[in-house]
Design an enzyme around this catalytic site. Structure first.
Site, PDB file in Angstrom:
ATOM      1  N   LYS A 127       0.831  -1.206   0.000  1.00 39.29           N
ATOM      2  CA  LYS A 127       0.000   0.000   0.000  1.00 39.29           C
ATOM      3  C   LYS A 127       0.867   1.260   0.000  1.00 39.29           C
ATOM      4  O   LYS A 127       0.686   2.166  -0.820  1.00 39.29           O
ATOM      5  CB  LYS A 127      -0.916   0.013   1.218  1.00 39.29           C
ATOM      6  CG  LYS A 127      -1.711   1.312   1.387  1.00 39.29           C
ATOM      7  CD  LYS A 127      -2.548   1.297   2.647  1.00 39.29           C
ATOM      8  CE  LYS A 127      -1.792   1.764   3.867  1.00 39.29           C
ATOM      9  NZ  LYS A 127      -1.871   3.230   4.079  1.00 39.29           N
ATOM     10  N   ASN A 128       1.815   1.325   0.934  1.00 42.56           N
ATOM     11  CA  ASN A 128       2.614   2.535   1.067  1.00 42.56           C
ATOM     12  C   ASN A 128       3.494   2.784  -0.149  1.00 42.56           C
ATOM     13  O   ASN A 128       3.796   3.935  -0.474  1.00 42.56           O
ATOM     14  CB  ASN A 128       3.468   2.467   2.340  1.00 42.56           C
ATOM     15  CG  ASN A 128       2.628   2.565   3.602  1.00 42.56           C
ATOM     16  OD1 ASN A 128       1.503   3.052   3.576  1.00 42.56           O
ATOM     17  ND2 ASN A 128       3.159   2.069   4.711  1.00 42.56           N
ATOM     18  N   CYS A 160      -4.931   8.404   9.605  1.00 43.58           N
ATOM     19  CA  CYS A 160      -5.117   7.871  10.949  1.00 43.58           C
ATOM     20  C   CYS A 160      -4.669   8.882  12.004  1.00 43.58           C
ATOM     21  O   CYS A 160      -3.676   9.592  11.825  1.00 43.58           O
ATOM     22  CB  CYS A 160      -4.310   6.580  11.123  1.00 43.58           C
ATOM     23  SG  CYS A 160      -4.986   5.175  10.217  1.00 43.58           S
ATOM     24  N   ARG A 180       2.681  13.952  12.959  1.00 44.21           N
ATOM     25  CA  ARG A 180       3.341  13.685  11.681  1.00 44.21           C
ATOM     26  C   ARG A 180       3.514  14.986  10.893  1.00 44.21           C
ATOM     27  O   ARG A 180       2.907  15.189   9.839  1.00 44.21           O
ATOM     28  CB  ARG A 180       2.556  12.648  10.868  1.00 44.21           C
ATOM     29  CG  ARG A 180       2.482  11.313  11.576  1.00 44.21           C
ATOM     30  CD  ARG A 180       2.190  10.174  10.654  1.00 44.21           C
ATOM     31  NE  ARG A 180       0.774   9.981  10.467  1.00 44.21           N
ATOM     32  CZ  ARG A 180       0.253   8.943   9.808  1.00 44.21           C
ATOM     33  NH1 ARG A 180       1.031   8.044   9.265  1.00 44.21           N
ATOM     34  NH2 ARG A 180      -1.050   8.813   9.684  1.00 44.21           N
ATOM     35  N   ASP A 227       4.501   0.214  12.140  1.00 43.65           N
ATOM     36  CA  ASP A 227       3.241  -0.299  11.595  1.00 43.65           C
ATOM     37  C   ASP A 227       2.970  -1.756  11.969  1.00 43.65           C
ATOM     38  O   ASP A 227       1.927  -2.297  11.605  1.00 43.65           O
ATOM     39  CB  ASP A 227       3.219  -0.157  10.064  1.00 43.65           C
ATOM     40  CG  ASP A 227       2.864   1.255   9.632  1.00 43.65           C
ATOM     41  OD1 ASP A 227       2.422   2.043  10.476  1.00 43.65           O
ATOM     42  OD2 ASP A 227       3.026   1.571   8.442  1.00 43.65           O
ATOM     43  N   ARG A 241      -8.670   0.370   4.337  1.00 47.91           N
ATOM     44  CA  ARG A 241      -7.660   1.264   3.780  1.00 47.91           C
ATOM     45  C   ARG A 241      -6.347   0.541   3.554  1.00 47.91           C
ATOM     46  O   ARG A 241      -5.549   0.948   2.701  1.00 47.91           O
ATOM     47  CB  ARG A 241      -7.419   2.461   4.699  1.00 47.91           C
ATOM     48  CG  ARG A 241      -8.581   3.451   4.786  1.00 47.91           C
ATOM     49  CD  ARG A 241      -8.214   4.654   5.654  1.00 47.91           C
ATOM     50  NE  ARG A 241      -6.914   5.155   5.283  1.00 47.91           N
ATOM     51  CZ  ARG A 241      -5.902   5.332   6.124  1.00 47.91           C
ATOM     52  NH1 ARG A 241      -6.049   5.041   7.417  1.00 47.91           N
ATOM     53  NH2 ARG A 241      -4.747   5.808   5.719  1.00 47.91           N
TER      54      ARG A 241
END
Length: 422
Positions: A22-23, A118, A123, A309, A401
């Site tokens: 995903k990232n 999220c 961040r 993560d 997601r």
């Protein structure tokens, strides 16, 4: 609102196919803005975040087609590109900020809303803005939008050292510097596999990049980039998550396409906990060596350290470990929000700032719990797989997601899991 019902009990056995990252995909998709020629991504994950990025790129003027049931993303930015990334789309996903660098490189100006995602800490965007400012951008925050422009219209090569090896800021810098005039050097760069994947894609498009995968990356800017076809790297977070399923429940599972190099620090902790991991031609095969895992201490760090993560999922494993574990979160604040939900299931957890003390219990018990973010949602599911009785996980829109077909994949190895339509 949908929820997930999990019935605990029994070992898990079989194969799980691991999706593209995903990232990585969310980073690769904005790279289409750097060229007027087509960019095609294969092995793309089928997730709601990918649809959000598609909507964002389309709003900017790119053309995006989802092919082969979503596993291929065919993109083109040959037409007029808008500099405005609107709040209504950007607020849904943190990765939306990755259009900032490409827009500046392509157009020389951009107006990008501050992103959402999220709620796991601030961040800050300053790591992104200072990196791009080093290349000659002038950036001002007004009314929730970053207004960025480049004097003369083209970014210029520069040397920049980041105060923290931010993955997103490294990615924005790489894409922007690829079309800058002259040579750029990024020091204290992020080293994640997703950075290497982006660099591989940009090189396929004609970029000149060296040093990716190390803390010092050098980019020789070129006048233009061309089209390319690029496979998205395997998702190391989905890989680690599903490796924990047999670790928690027992049994033996092979994660198809898994590579040890993607999760070495994670596997080191699994080995200490009593989990056997073997790499073979098909992927990574995982099995628990004893009836109960052993306690281990975990500190999250930038790659190649233990991934933040995977912290929530690892906590779910350690809830029933023999002994006391300490987990320290050094990347994001507010990332222990899953702890109170695990306590509802009978876990013994104390949180003190950035540290969590987990004293292993014999058994967790099913309960109604609530997902607080993407990784927390799947940690609830993992805990439910080994708990007595039924666990219902609500607010699972986070889950979609970041994990494709999680119920189907876990059901395929023997888990009792189903989605309840809300």
């Amino acid at each position: 609102m949908d929820s997930i019902l999990v019935r605990g009990g029994g070992p898990l056995n079989g194969d799980i196919e691991i999706a593209g990252a995903k990232n990585a995909c969310l980073t690769l998709m904005p790279a289409t803005l750097l060229s007027e020629e087509p960019l095609t991504l294969t092995n793309a994950p089928r997730l709601s975040d990918i649809k959000t990025m598609t909507a964002l790129l389309t709003s900017l003027g790119a053309e995006v087609s989802s092919l082969q049931e979503g596993k291929v993303q065919a993109m083109s930015s040959h037409g007029d590109i808008s500099p405005l990334a609107d709040y209504e789309i950007v607020r849904k996903m943190r990765a939306s900020n990755l259009v900032l660098g490409p827009l500046l490189a392509r157009l020389g100006h951009a107006v990008v809303s501050l992103p959402g995602g999220c709620a796991i800490g601030a961040r800050p965007m300053d790591l992104h803005t200072t990196a791009l400012e080093a290349l000659g951008a002038e950036i001002e925050l007004k009314d929730g939008y970053l207004h960025a422009k480049v004097k003369g219209g083209r970014l210029k090569g520069a040397v920049h050292k980041m105060r923290f090896p931010s993955v997103g800021a490294t990615e924005n810098f790489l894409m922007a510097a690829s079309l800058a005039k002259g040579t750029s050097v990024l020091e204290n760069a992020a080293r994640e596999p997703e950075i290497i994947d982006l660099a591989d894609c940009l090189r396929a498009m004609g970029a000149q990049i060296e040093g990716d995968g190390t803390s010092r990356i050098e980019i020789q800017g070129v006048d233009r980039l061309h089209g390319a076809t690029h496979p998205v790297v395997t998702d190391r977070i989905e890989l680690g998550t599903f490796m924990l399923a047999p670790a928690i429940c027992g049994g033996e599972v092979t994660c198809l396409g898994g590579k040890l190099r993607l999760v070495e620090s994670f596997v080191e902790k699994l080995n200490l906990a009593g989990i056997d991991v073997q790499e073979n031609a098909r992927g990574l095969t995982v099995k628990r060596t004893g009836d109960r895992v052993k306690a281990v201490d975990v500190v999250t760090e930038p790659f190649p350290g233990f991934p933040t993560d995977l912290q929530a999922q690892m906590m779910a494993l350690l809830c029933t470990a023999e002994g006391t574990s300490e987990l320290e979160e050094t990347i994001f604040e507010n990332r222990f929000m899953h702890a109170p939900e695990l306590i509802r299931m009978g876990a013994n957890i104390e949180v003190h700032g950035g540290k969590a003390i987990v004293r292993g219990v014999d058994k967790l018990k099913g309960a109604q719990v609530m997902a607080t973010d993407l990784r927390a949602s799947v940690s609830m599911i993992l805990a439910g797989l080994a708990a007595e009785g039924e666990t219902v996980v609500s607010r699972i829109y986070h889950l979609d997601r970041g994990y494709e077909f999680v119920e189907r994949k876990l059901s395929g190895i023997g888990a009792h899991i189903e989605r309840i339509q809300g």
